[in-house]
Design an enzyme around this catalytic site. Structure first.
Site, PDB file in Angstrom:
ATOM      1  N   GLN A  73       0.844  -1.211   0.000  1.00 47.86           N
ATOM      2  CA  GLN A  73       0.000   0.000   0.000  1.00 47.86           C
ATOM      3  C   GLN A  73       0.875   1.256   0.000  1.00 47.86           C
ATOM      4  O   GLN A  73       0.512   2.279   0.586  1.00 47.86           O
ATOM      5  CB  GLN A  73      -0.954  -0.008   1.182  1.00 47.86           C
ATOM      6  CG  GLN A  73      -2.168  -0.916   0.989  1.00 47.86           C
ATOM      7  CD  GLN A  73      -3.015  -0.524  -0.216  1.00 47.86           C
ATOM      8  OE1 GLN A  73      -3.119   0.644  -0.577  1.00 47.86           O
ATOM      9  NE2 GLN A  73      -3.625  -1.503  -0.857  1.00 47.86           N
ATOM     10  N   SER A  74       2.007   1.213  -0.658  1.00 48.06           N
ATOM     11  CA  SER A  74       2.912   2.358  -0.679  1.00 48.06           C
ATOM     12  C   SER A  74       2.328   3.534  -1.469  1.00 48.06           C
ATOM     13  O   SER A  74       1.986   3.401  -2.653  1.00 48.06           O
ATOM     14  CB  SER A  74       4.237   1.936  -1.316  1.00 48.06           C
ATOM     15  OG  SER A  74       5.009   3.070  -1.649  1.00 48.06           O
ATOM     16  N   ASN A  75       2.250   4.678  -0.801  1.00 48.14           N
ATOM     17  CA  ASN A  75       1.839   5.906  -1.496  1.00 48.14           C
ATOM     18  C   ASN A  75       2.940   6.379  -2.429  1.00 48.14           C
ATOM     19  O   ASN A  75       2.687   6.954  -3.478  1.00 48.14           O
ATOM     20  CB  ASN A  75       1.562   7.015  -0.481  1.00 48.14           C
ATOM     21  CG  ASN A  75       0.470   6.630   0.487  1.00 48.14           C
ATOM     22  OD1 ASN A  75      -0.649   6.374   0.078  1.00 48.14           O
ATOM     23  ND2 ASN A  75       0.808   6.563   1.773  1.00 48.14           N
ATOM     24  N   CYS A  77       5.061   4.486  -4.098  1.00 50.18           N
ATOM     25  CA  CYS A  77       5.043   3.709  -5.339  1.00 50.18           C
ATOM     26  C   CYS A  77       3.910   4.178  -6.253  1.00 50.18           C
ATOM     27  O   CYS A  77       4.100   4.317  -7.463  1.00 50.18           O
ATOM     28  CB  CYS A  77       4.914   2.219  -5.033  1.00 50.18           C
ATOM     29  SG  CYS A  77       6.437   1.535  -4.327  1.00 50.18           S
TER      30      CYS A  77
END
Ligand code: PLP
Length: 326
Positions: A73-75, A77
């Site tokens: 859930q990386s913002n 990325c």
């Protein structure tokens, strides 16, 4: 002002406004907010400012592919995938964990932006980047590695610029700026930018995920010094200049507890502003905790720097709809 290649990606300046209802509710100092959740690119967030300089450098070097790493859930990325799309670059994301059964939040958006995803198990902080770069080079690509969280002396320039932007927007100084801190680029950039202005503000990073807090402060100071060097500020930063609060780590990275949920609900219900469960919810929980502990004077002016992350909300739907007293 900042002499470095830059690719415009964000809608700037982001708004600054008062939070009168939250101020009244908490009976605390005067609260304000800087809306970097509204940087505009692919649902916004703080990585967009860093990516302006990182993608600027990638294009200047003739790269045709961006490679970066993060959690599922990386913002960071998600914003990198959007930056690659709008810049005509291929994007490869090395994500921690394994392919989930249901695709939600940031991961869904990564796919919509056309990013190529490789699942890396325990390696959510870019341990496999070097190997992946070799693979791409063997295929004849020209990859540019965007560091974890976009946090190096190039990415941090985005937050040097952000402080100058804020100074143009306010007429009275802020006594404190509170924000979520995790890979350190935001904090380092803010420190360098603030040193160039009249803004005599206490910059308080709420540590989101580093258990070795002392080491993390060292890292932030070092990154601030390297960023300052890049713009010839002629000054280094010591660990004693880094204010990091590690008393709001809760149950660990990505785990939403009662404090984060309360902060998200209060901000949504009193100001109509959405926070995220991982970063800004935790940072706001820190601010609320500091207010309740009497750490501010009534006439302090405290700015909460919203760093984005709201797409992750939808990945927490189940926890957010449970009764909150359980
Ligand atoms: C990455 C991120 C942060 C932390 O910023 P760093 O520069 O990595 O310290 C804070 N909030 C959100 C929403 C983020 O995505």
């Amino acid at each position: 002002m900042i002499n470095a290649p830059r690719r415009s990606l964000a809608s700037l300046p982001t708004p600054v406004s008062a939070l009168p209802r939250l101020t009244e509710l908490l009976g605390g100092p005067q609260l304000f907010i800087k809306r970097d959740d509204q940087t505009g690119l692919g649902l916004g967030g703080n990585k967009t400012r860093k990516l302006e300089f990182l993608v600027g450098e990638a294009l200047a070097q003739g790269a045709d592919t961006l490679v970066t790493a993060g959690a599922a859930q990386s913002n960071h990325c998600r914003q990198t995938a959007a930056a690659a799309a709008v810049s005509g670059l291929e994007c490869h994301l090395l994500l921690g964990g394994s392919a989930p059964e249901s695709v939600q939040g940031n991961l869904l958006l990564d796919q919509l932006f056309g990013a190529q995803i490789r699942w890396c198990g325990q390696h959510r902080k870019g341990e496999d980047l070097a190997e992946h770069v070799r693979l791409l080079e063997d295929r004849g690509r020209r990859p540019y590695v965007v560091p974890y969280g976009g946090s190096n002396a190039v990415g941090a320039l985005g937050y040097v610029g952000a402080i100058h932007e804020l100074v143009q927007q306010i007429t009275e100084p802020m006594t404190h700026i509170i924000f979520a801190s995790s890979s350190g680029g935001t904090q380092a950039g803010l420190m360098v930018g603030a040193a160039q202005t009249w803004l005599k503000t206490r910059l308080v990073g709420i540590n989101i995920d580093k258990t070795g807090a002392a080491d993390y402060a060292d890292e932030v100071a070092d990154l601030a010094s390297r960023t300052a060097d890049r713009i010839h500020l002629g000054r280094a930063f010591g660990t004693d200049e880094v204010t990091l609060r590690s008393d709001y780590l809760g149950e660990g990275y990505g785990i939403m507890g009662a404090a984060e949920r309360e902060a998200m609900e209060l901000t949504a219900r009193h100001e109509g502003i959405l926070l995220d469960p991982v970063y800004t919810g935790r940072a706001m929980a820190g601010l609320i905790g500091m207010i309740r502990a009497g750490e501010f004077a009534p006439d302090d002016r405290v700015l909460f720097w919203h760093t984005g992350g709201t797409p992750a909300l939808f990945a927490y739907a189940e926890q957010l709809t449970k009764p909150s007293n359980q």
